[in-house]
Scaffold this motif. Structure first.
Motif: not given
Length: 274
Positions: A123-127, A215-223, A235-237
């Motif tokens: 998410p939010p959208l890949m294409v 509810l609380p959501v942790l977004v974990m992503h490698g740069d 970041p967008l999510s």
């Protein structure tokens, strides 16, 4: 094998180990619940109940021809949650599994959930679209489908050998066991499910789903994620989620739950306990 049968007759394989607060893991494309071994063993040892299922058409679940879309994925996850009578669950999704978690919470509600975690999630959208100019061109995903349909075994070596774990980066030593395990999991599933799954993970727009989750959501992503590029995902999510928190991992690849399991597990534990 433990399975639950969905309303449309699909047998979904699941693992259910331990006791305590449940943590439910949703895997990425085209893998299986086995991809969560490092997390399930870690949290089992910490006193949690750990649950993971094989998505329909993947792993040990039924290789049906239809239903390979996010609504069915969410409904299948809901069937597992109801069957096991899970409450106060923490839902953790990696890659496509992150989309599955988001659609599940938006579609089935948060009544049985406590928190959620999105790891290198789609998410939010890949294409790429007019509304999402930072996305990847549709031709990228069309090529994925061509490879699945004509050269799946070779493709399922090339992905983990290269971008998935960042083994194509200078100075990064490939781990053959990771590559072989990725190939094994992929080849356990069905080509039709994987072919259709490319559309599900790349063309599903989760924007409105994210906005609905309270509810609380942790977004974990490698740069340095080469599969789900950072700038158009994590970041967008986090911005769209009413109660989202972004944690960025410098230099980490898409498959960071495997390559950097100790770091990811530690941060997951801190978030769950908070």
């Amino acid at each position: 094998m433990p399975t639950v049968t969905t309303d449309d007759g699909v047998e979904i394989f699941y693992k259910d180990w331990g006791s305590g607060q449940p943590i439910v893991f949703s895997h990425g494309w085209p893998l299986s619940s086995d991809d969560w071994d490092a997390q399930m063993m870690f949290f089992l040892d910490k006193g949690y109940r750990v649950v993971a299922h094989d998505r329909r058409g993947h792993g040990r679940s039924t290789q049906v021809a239809d239903g390979h879309d996010m609504d069915h994925y969410a409904d299948d996850l809901a069937a597992v949650v109801r069957h096991l009578e899970l409450r106060e669950a923490v839902h953790v999704g990696h890659s496509t599994g992150g989309g599955e978690v988001v659609r599940f919470l938006a579609r089935h509600g948060e009544g049985r959930a406590a928190k959620a975690v999105l790891i290198a999630a789609v998410p939010p959208l890949m294409v790429q679209t007019d509304a999402n100019p930072g996305g990847l061109p549709k031709a990228v995903f069309d090529d994925f489908q061509t490879q699945v349909a004509t050269n799946r075994s070779g493709f399922y070596r090339a992905v983990p050998e290269g971008p998935f774990y960042g083994f194509n980066r200078d100075g990064v030593e490939p781990v053959e066991a990771f590559i072989a395990n990725w190939w094994r999991q992929g080849m356990m599933g069905g080509a039709k499910a994987h072919f259709d799954g490319v559309v599900a993970f790349s063309q599903t727009d989760f924007t409105e789903d994210l906005k609905r989750i309270q509810l609380p959501v942790l977004v974990m992503h490698g740069d340095d994620d080469q599969v789900v590029p950072y700038d158009d995902s994590g970041p967008l999510s986090a911005q769209l989620l009413p109660n989202g928190t972004l944690k960025t991992y410098k230099g980490f690849p898409h498959g960071m739950p495997t390559t950097h399991a100790e770091v990811i597990n530690s941060d997951l534990l801190e978030f769950i306990r908070a």
